[in-house]
Design an enzyme around this catalytic site. Structure first.
Site, short mmCIF file in Angstrom:
data_model
loop_
_atom_site.label_atom_id
_atom_site.label_comp_id
_atom_site.label_asym_id
_atom_site.label_seq_id
_atom_site.Cartn_x
_atom_site.Cartn_y
_atom_site.Cartn_z
CE1 TYR A 116 -47.39 -29.30 20.26
CE2 TYR A 116 -48.44 -27.42 19.25
CZ TYR A 116 -48.48 -28.48 20.13
OH TYR A 116 -49.61 -28.72 20.86
CE LYS A 119 -49.76 -26.98 22.99
NZ LYS A 119 -50.29 -25.65 22.66
#
Length: 562
Positions: free
Chosen positions: A101, A172
């Site tokens: 991420y 996510k």
């Protein structure tokens, strides 16, 4: 009985299993499974445990010298063997979260079409607007419980990335699983391909999205509405998370759908929840209350205003009036401090604009009141950056703040690292180590005057996985403001600095699964108290959270037919 201990019955065999990321075990298939599922000869002789596989994968990971290559490598494992991917990430969460991420995912989004290898998630393009139901039925995920959807228009601080924004929902959802224990079989990434206004993408022969200017207005609203209705028909109980929508759409979509569907906007509400949780922890460390703070924002978009509204609500919950709380919050954007006489303020900005009458007595009063002017006159105790512009928290500004505040709370939250308003090293050096700092992207510890300061990453990953786990565990029908406030308070209760007076403002990433379970319980309790979920005892709720928490372990397979 634990699902991981129950055998899974499969009606197919051979390459079909090896080519399914959710089912593939690679070298971990047992001798019996290799025989019954026609896998003999398709994989090497040795039978390995998942930890032996993870050790090899980690050694390969360490051979890569740059973060983008590491990201691509991990995504390849995810697309080949999801259980191994999550075991590897779980075992090395601090090292790998910045790779899967922020900040690395930003570069992956920019290079999405150039680096494209294998399909993941759903791309719903505007020309297919009349076939959204069919597209959802094409999904390889049949029991979807969590959807992360983007239109790619405001990806981190990088702007319009078109379908390259798909990297964000994928990332996510990787965190929903690795941090919040939600099975990858229940997760679906979606990109609404409504075109792009990025000229570089439109001219790039490798760009894989719909090559068209972005649609807007009624066409856009109707397209999103069709998508939401189609999801409700296909998976009526799914949690929908909006991600990285542009300011002009983010807040209107949130207001339109938050009471219709089980949905929330992570950029607005998730960011607000983790920021409030971090502020509550910082206030406890400074022996004060949130309602006693004077707070200045740099950045008055939907994210900044969403955080501000959550702060106001929390201040009010501590006993002060709404009017008093708003008088302590100062929003600064590119035009200066937001004032109530400014034209063209957006609706969500108007409620946070300061009355001109209260500002006219300030030194250097003008139509464009700078951040430094606000610091010198309002004397904030908290400074939050959500501007997406680097370097705006200057030495002069931080030192001016420190001159009237012994322990300034400074949160430069912009992502990725290249967009941060100031580095923790600079902030701590400028304040002789007195500042309480949290950032949006990961930073190494800072040493000031021989003392080491751990830098808290005020990252939504401390919040949204717990929200998702809580919603799934209690069957909540909506995500309410009270549930979000409960998540903030639960996060603050997990703060090492808040509890013990030492350490970081936020928990270690190694503890994030425990934190997510704690937040899930608080969120689910709030939902039950509001009547948004069926009544449940604390004991049964805790059991439900544990039952819903997926672990990256291989299940035994049995053949249903030959």
């Amino acid at each position: 009985m634990d699902d991981n201990k129950r055998p899974l019955y499969l009606p197919f065999a051979g390459p079909a299993i090896l080519e399914s990321p959710l089912l593939n075990k690679g070298s971990a298939f047992s001798e019996e499974e290799r025989i019954y599922f026609n896998l003999e000869g398709l994989i090497p002789w040795v039978i390995e445990t998942i930890d032996e596989q993870a050790a090899r994968a980690y050694a390969q990971f360490k051979n890569f010298t740059n973060d983008l290559d590491k990201h691509i490598y991990l995504r390849n494992i995810q697309d080949t063997n999801e259980t191994l991917f999550y075991r590897l990430v779980r075992n090395n969460i601090s090292e790998m979260m910045p790779i899967i991420y922020t900040p690395t995912v930003g570069l992956a989004c920019e290079r999405f079409s150039k680096n494209y290898r294998r399909n993941r998630g759903l791309f719903i393009s505007y020309p297919n607007k009349d076939r959204i139901d069919d597209i959802l039925n094409n999904s390889t995920r049949h029991k979807v419980k969590v959807i992360v959807v983007t239109d790619g228009e405001r990806i981190l601080g990088l702007g319009d990335q078109g379908i390259g924004g798909m990297g964000i929902p994928i990332g996510k959802l990787s965190l929903y699983t690795s941090c919040g224990g939600i099975s990858p079989a229940y997760c679906l990434a979606v990109t609404l391909d409504v075109g792009t206004d990025n000229p570089q993408l439109l001219e790039d022969p490798m760009y894989m999205g719909w090559r068209h200017q972005r649609i807007g207005g009624d066409e856009y609203a109707e397209f999103v509405e069709e998508f939401m209705q189609a999801v409700s028909r296909r998976w009526p109980d799914a949690l929908i998370q909006f991600e990285d929508f542009a300011q002009k759409n983010a807040m209107p979509l949130l207001e339109r759908y938050k009471d219709q569907y089980c949905s929330f906007n992570d950029d607005i509400q998730g960011t607000a929840a983790v920021t409030v949780g971090s502020l509550l922890a910082a206030c406890k460390a400074a022996n004060s209350k949130l309602s006693e703070q004077r707070i200045t924002f740099l950045g008055a978009g939907s994210a900044g205003c969403g955080i501000a509204e959550a702060i106001v609500a929390t201040m009010v919950s501590e006993g002060i009036s709404d009017q008093q709380a708003r008088s302590q919050v100062f929003m600064v954007d590119r035009w200066g401090l937001l004032l109530d006489n400014m034209p063209n303020l957006l609706p969500f900005q108007q409620k946070l604009a300061q009355p001109c009458a209260t500002i006219e007595a300030w030194d250097n009063y003008s139509d464009n009141i700078s951040l430094l002017d606000v610091v010198n006159n309002a004397k904030p105790t908290v400074l939050i950056g959500v501007s997406g512009s680097p370097g705006l928290f200057t030495e002069e500004i931080i030192k001016a703040m420190h001159s009237h505040c012994k322990r300034p709370i400074v949160f430069p939250l912009s992502n990725p690292t290249s967009r941060v308003e100031a580095t923790p090293k600079d902030i701590l050096n400028w304040t002789s180590g007195q500042a309480l700092v949290a950032t949006g992207s990961p930073f190494e510890p800072v040493i000031v005057n021989g003392e080491t300061f751990e830098i808290a990453q005020c990252n939504n990953s401390f919040i949204f996985p717990g929200i998702g786990l809580g919603v799934l565990s209690c069957g909540a029908r909506r995500v309410s403001d009270e549930m979000l406030m409960a998540s903030s308070r639960a996060l603050a209760e997990c703060s090492p600095l808040g509890k013990d007076g030492v350490g970081s403002l936020l928990p270690r990433l190694e503890d994030i699964q425990t934190v997510s379970k704690y937040i899930a319980f608080a969120v689910a309790k709030a939902a039950i108290d509001q009547g948004l979920a069926l009544p449940c005892t604390d004991e049964l709720l805790q059991q439900s959270i544990e039952a819903n928490f997926w672990e990256p372990e291989y299940r035994r397979y049995k053949r249903t037919s030959f």
